[in-house]
Design an enzyme around this catalytic site. Structure first.
Site, PDB file in Angstrom:
ATOM      1  N   LYS A 102      11.844  20.348   9.011  1.00  0.00           N
ATOM      2  CA  LYS A 102      10.818  19.649   8.232  1.00  0.00           C
ATOM      3  C   LYS A 102       9.904  20.700   7.639  1.00  0.00           C
ATOM      4  CE  LYS A 102       9.544  15.328   7.431  1.00  0.00           C
ATOM      5  NZ  LYS A 102      10.438  14.152   7.400  1.00  0.00           N
TER       6      LYS A 102
HETATM    7  P1  NAD Z   1       5.262   7.935   0.105  1.00  0.00           P
HETATM    8  O1  NAD Z   1       4.343   9.063  -0.156  1.00  0.00           O
HETATM    9  O2  NAD Z   1       6.212   7.533  -0.944  1.00  0.00           O
HETATM   10  O3  NAD Z   1       4.430   6.637   0.547  1.00  0.00           O
HETATM   11  C1  NAD Z   1       3.511   6.651   1.593  1.00  0.00           C
HETATM   12  C2  NAD Z   1       2.758   5.326   1.566  1.00  0.00           C
HETATM   13  O4  NAD Z   1       1.875   5.281   2.690  1.00  0.00           O
HETATM   14  C3  NAD Z   1       1.895   5.124   0.323  1.00  0.00           C
HETATM   15  O5  NAD Z   1       1.953   3.778  -0.069  1.00  0.00           O
HETATM   16  C4  NAD Z   1       0.501   5.468   0.825  1.00  0.00           C
HETATM   17  O6  NAD Z   1      -0.533   4.839   0.083  1.00  0.00           O
HETATM   18  C5  NAD Z   1       0.584   4.913   2.225  1.00  0.00           C
HETATM   19  N1  NAD Z   1      -0.432   5.486   3.109  1.00  0.00           N
HETATM   20  C6  NAD Z   1      -0.853   6.777   3.173  1.00  0.00           C
HETATM   21  N2  NAD Z   1      -1.837   6.888   4.071  1.00  0.00           N
HETATM   22  C7  NAD Z   1      -2.018   5.659   4.594  1.00  0.00           C
HETATM   23  C8  NAD Z   1      -2.903   5.137   5.561  1.00  0.00           C
HETATM   24  N3  NAD Z   1      -3.785   5.919   6.173  1.00  0.00           N
HETATM   25  N4  NAD Z   1      -2.822   3.817   5.849  1.00  0.00           N
HETATM   26  C9  NAD Z   1      -1.922   3.021   5.217  1.00  0.00           C
HETATM   27  N5  NAD Z   1      -1.066   3.452   4.291  1.00  0.00           N
HETATM   28  C10 NAD Z   1      -1.123   4.760   3.986  1.00  0.00           C
HETATM   29  O7  NAD Z   1       6.028   8.351   1.464  1.00  0.00           O
HETATM   30  P2  NAD Z   1       7.425   7.802   1.979  1.00  0.00           P
HETATM   31  O8  NAD Z   1       8.471   8.726   1.506  1.00  0.00           O
HETATM   32  O9  NAD Z   1       7.523   6.345   1.709  1.00  0.00           O
HETATM   33  O10 NAD Z   1       7.287   8.057   3.546  1.00  0.00           O
HETATM   34  C11 NAD Z   1       6.660   7.116   4.408  1.00  0.00           C
HETATM   35  C12 NAD Z   1       7.108   7.389   5.834  1.00  0.00           C
HETATM   36  O11 NAD Z   1       8.534   7.283   5.912  1.00  0.00           O
HETATM   37  C13 NAD Z   1       6.781   8.784   6.371  1.00  0.00           C
HETATM   38  O12 NAD Z   1       6.550   8.688   7.762  1.00  0.00           O
HETATM   39  C14 NAD Z   1       8.063   9.557   6.132  1.00  0.00           C
HETATM   40  O13 NAD Z   1       8.198  10.676   6.990  1.00  0.00           O
HETATM   41  C15 NAD Z   1       9.079   8.484   6.446  1.00  0.00           C
HETATM   42  N6  NAD Z   1      10.417   8.722   5.863  1.00  0.00           N
HETATM   43  C16 NAD Z   1      10.582   8.876   4.522  1.00  0.00           C
HETATM   44  C17 NAD Z   1      11.870   9.058   4.013  1.00  0.00           C
HETATM   45  C18 NAD Z   1      12.147   9.160   2.537  1.00  0.00           C
HETATM   46  O14 NAD Z   1      13.335   9.178   2.172  1.00  0.00           O
HETATM   47  N7  NAD Z   1      11.162   9.193   1.677  1.00  0.00           N
HETATM   48  C19 NAD Z   1      12.950   9.129   4.899  1.00  0.00           C
HETATM   49  C20 NAD Z   1      12.733   8.953   6.254  1.00  0.00           C
HETATM   50  C21 NAD Z   1      11.457   8.750   6.724  1.00  0.00           C
END
Ligand code: NAD
Length: 410
Positions: A102
């Protein structure tokens, strides 16, 4: 509690249960490499800003390191280390030939222009290029990074090493990305939710849902659940949450967010806080924003009987114990959000073969991989009478430990 302590807690607990030797346990807990770099950026106003970038390579016992890149003000070594460890277990559990890594940059991307973000990303690659590569370590999108960021990484890396699209996944489809990658994590969250409900004699359309986070994972999970008749009663992002007991129209909400940039102010629902979202009246809760959002205090108020971890490590260990004791079923991150890294694997494979897959093939292969991982987790949990999380860790740790021993420790 930091993400590395959360990840290590589950690893130690399972390793003890499996009676793995102290030496193997030490190897499973210790990241192989930790990089911390300084990135100097000349801001558009002429001032110099210094950012810290991280890349933690946890394990490559089963294949090249693999894991996302996060741009967020909470990024630090402990967080990146914990998330890297989760990637090792995730890639092992879903049986793809990668290890875990990561990375991230401690920054507030909203305060940077697109141009500044691009320069920051390219300068990060300048610092870490020797440690990444198609057969070494392959970054991907995570919080606040996307296909454009991946394209800049590919371009910068290729300036040094020549044409190398497989150095990074989650690229734009027109630039060696894979069909179906953007929505893969959310689609996978929908798949595992449907698998679990099916195991319980229920279905997506019988249930109501609350989803925290409306970014890549949350918005796509919401889209697929909504498309299959699920009633999404609550949604939130960093600006706050929305609640409508009759269900929120996800297509209208997506249009609204495209225009306004946040869910706040959407007219067809009431405003709620993020804490109210987590404790909203619903059948299935999907935390899909950040890690560590569910502590014991919140766990005690949660009404959902099923939690599907779209985010990485959203539940703290004590809260996890409380939920398990109280009969709440948790589908752990290492299977629930594995759809992204599975399609990243398909993208890497396509890049190496210089061959493009059709969209239908990507979806079908994703479904098969997730179904097979889910079935093995569910059956083990049932036969050993353990939680889905413990069953997932038993399978993942077993595979990584075997690879370490077969390679030889000397
Ligand atoms: P992103 O940046 O696209 O979206 C994050 C979302 O969370 C946004 O809507 C943001 O406004 C919201 N957010 C941020 N801080 C917040 C808070 N304090 N309270 C409530 N909402 C909040 O990110 P993502 O890619 O969707 O990732 C989200 C989660 O999923 C993370 O934990 C990431 O590690 C995990 N993840 C992502 C992927 C991927 O393919 N993008 C894969 C596996 C896991």
């Amino acid at each position: 509690m930091k993400a590395n302590e959360i990840a290590n807690y589950f690893v130690e607990k399972t390793a003890d249960m499996m009676e793995l030797s102290g030496n193997v346990k030490k190897l499973l807990l210790t990241p192989k490499r930790q990089l911390k770099v300084q990135i100097v950026l000349e801001r558009e106003d002429g001032n110099l800003a210094i950012f810290t970038g991280y890349r933690v390579q946890h394990s490559d016992a089963r294949g090249p390191f693999k894991g996302g890149l996060r741009y967020h003000f909470a990024v630090d070594m402990e967080e990146v280390e914990g998330l890297a460890s989760l990637m090792t277990w995730k890639t092992a559990l879903v049986d793809i030939p990668f290890g875990g890594a990561k990375g991230g940059i401690n920054c507030d991307p909203k305060s940077l222009s697109q141009r500044e973000l691009e320069i920051l990303t390219r300068k990060f690659v300048e610092q870490i290029h020797e440690f990444i590569g198609p057969m070494k370590d392959i970054p991907a999108p995570d919080v606040n990074t996307n296909a454009s960021v991946m394209a800049w990484i590919m371009d910068e890396y290729s300036k040094i090493y020549g044409f190398n699209p497989a150095v990074v996944t989650g690229k734009p489809v027109d630039l060696f990305g894979s069909q179906g990658r953007e929505e893969a994590t959310g689609r996978g969250v929908y798949f595992v939710t449907a698998f679990l409900l099916h195991s319980m004699g229920r279905s997506i359309k019988d249930c109501s849902y609350a989803i925290q986070g409306f970014g890549n994972v949350g918005s796509w999970a919401a889209t697929f659940i909504h498309q299959h008749g699920g009633k999404i009663v609550a949604v939130s992002d960093v600006s706050g949450g929305l609640y409508n007991k009759n269900g929120i129209d996800i297509d209208s909400l997506k249009d609204y967010v495209r225009k306004k940039g946040e869910v706040k102010g959407f007219p067809e629902a009431d405003y709620i806080t993020n804490e109210e979202l987590l404790t909203a009246d619903c059948d299935v809760l999907i935390p899909a924003a950040l890690n560590g959002v569910i502590d014991t205090h919140i766990a005690k108020e949660i009404k959902a009987k099923i939690i599907v971890e779209g985010a990485n490590a959203p539940i703290l260990p004590e809260a996890d114990q409380y939920l398990e004791k109280n009969g709440v079923i948790v589908v752990p991150d290492i299977i629930a959000n594995s759809g992204g890294v599975i399609v990243s694997y398909f993208e890497w494979t396509q890049n190496i073969q210089q061959f493009r897959w059709q969209y239908e093939k990507v979806i079908d292969e994703l479904y098969q991989k997730m179904k097979s991982a889910y079935d093995s987790v569910y059956n083990l949990a049932k036969s050993k009478k353990v939680s889905l999380r413990t069953a997932s860790y038993i399978i993942a740790l077993g595979k990584v430990a075997k690879a370490i021993i077969q390679r030889g420790v000397y």
